[in-house]
Design a protein around this motif. Sequence first.
Motif, PDB file in Angstrom:
ATOM      1  N   GLU A 101     -37.578  14.526  27.961  1.00 25.90           N
ATOM      2  CA  GLU A 101     -39.075  14.536  27.854  1.00 25.90           C
ATOM      3  C   GLU A 101     -39.775  13.900  28.606  1.00 25.90           C
ATOM      4  OE1 GLU A 101     -40.381  16.911  25.810  1.00 25.90           O
ATOM      5  OE2 GLU A 101     -38.171  17.722  25.092  1.00 25.90           O
TER       6      GLU A 101
ATOM      7  N   HIS B  33     -39.307  19.676  35.327  1.00 30.09           N
ATOM      8  CA  HIS B  33     -38.866  20.601  34.238  1.00 30.09           C
ATOM      9  C   HIS B  33     -39.166  22.016  34.359  1.00 30.09           C
ATOM     10  CE1 HIS B  33     -37.315  17.010  31.920  1.00 30.09           C
ATOM     11  NE2 HIS B  33     -38.671  16.507  32.494  1.00 30.09           N
TER      12      HIS B  33
ATOM     13  N   ASP C  78     -43.593   9.776  30.150  1.00 31.41           N
ATOM     14  CA  ASP C  78     -43.910  10.942  29.623  1.00 31.41           C
ATOM     15  C   ASP C  78     -45.465  11.320  30.543  1.00 31.41           C
ATOM     16  OD1 ASP C  78     -46.030   9.410  28.401  1.00 31.41           O
ATOM     17  OD2 ASP C  78     -45.203  10.018  26.461  1.00 31.41           O
TER      18      ASP C  78
END
Length: 146
Positions: free
Chosen positions: A34, A107, A51
């Motif tokens: 994440e 991602h 993050d």
Amino acid sequence: MGTGGRKAIVIVAVILAVFAAAFFGLGAYANGLETIFPNVSMEGTDLSGMDVSAAADALIANKVGTDEDKTLSVSLPAGCEITVSAKEAGCYLTAPDAAVYAFDSCHGKGFFVNTISYIKCILSGMELNASSAEKLDETYLRTAID
């Protein structure tokens, strides 16, 4: 085929299976993260392992994307020139938007592409520029021109 030939095929098959298992294992790990991948930076600011919120804070601390807005001058035929908001035109990223762009660069492209991207980041890193994420909003410009 002799026993030597079968033995070579088995060895090659085992080696391929080990590489495939390593790739899929690394991919499962990378796709489960994440955070921004290792060795990723934007405008010289290291964002590795952060993050989106922490990346935005790091970018702000390094004065990346902290201007409220910029203006963009557009020259038109017949000597007309208009000035528009660079943010509205899609030509300026704020620090939070730049942090999202950095995260999305790692991602969201599918298992295989993300895994290869992770491997590239580990081996050689990824240097991002805020300007590479800017996409001119043609509709906004056309409306401003009209």
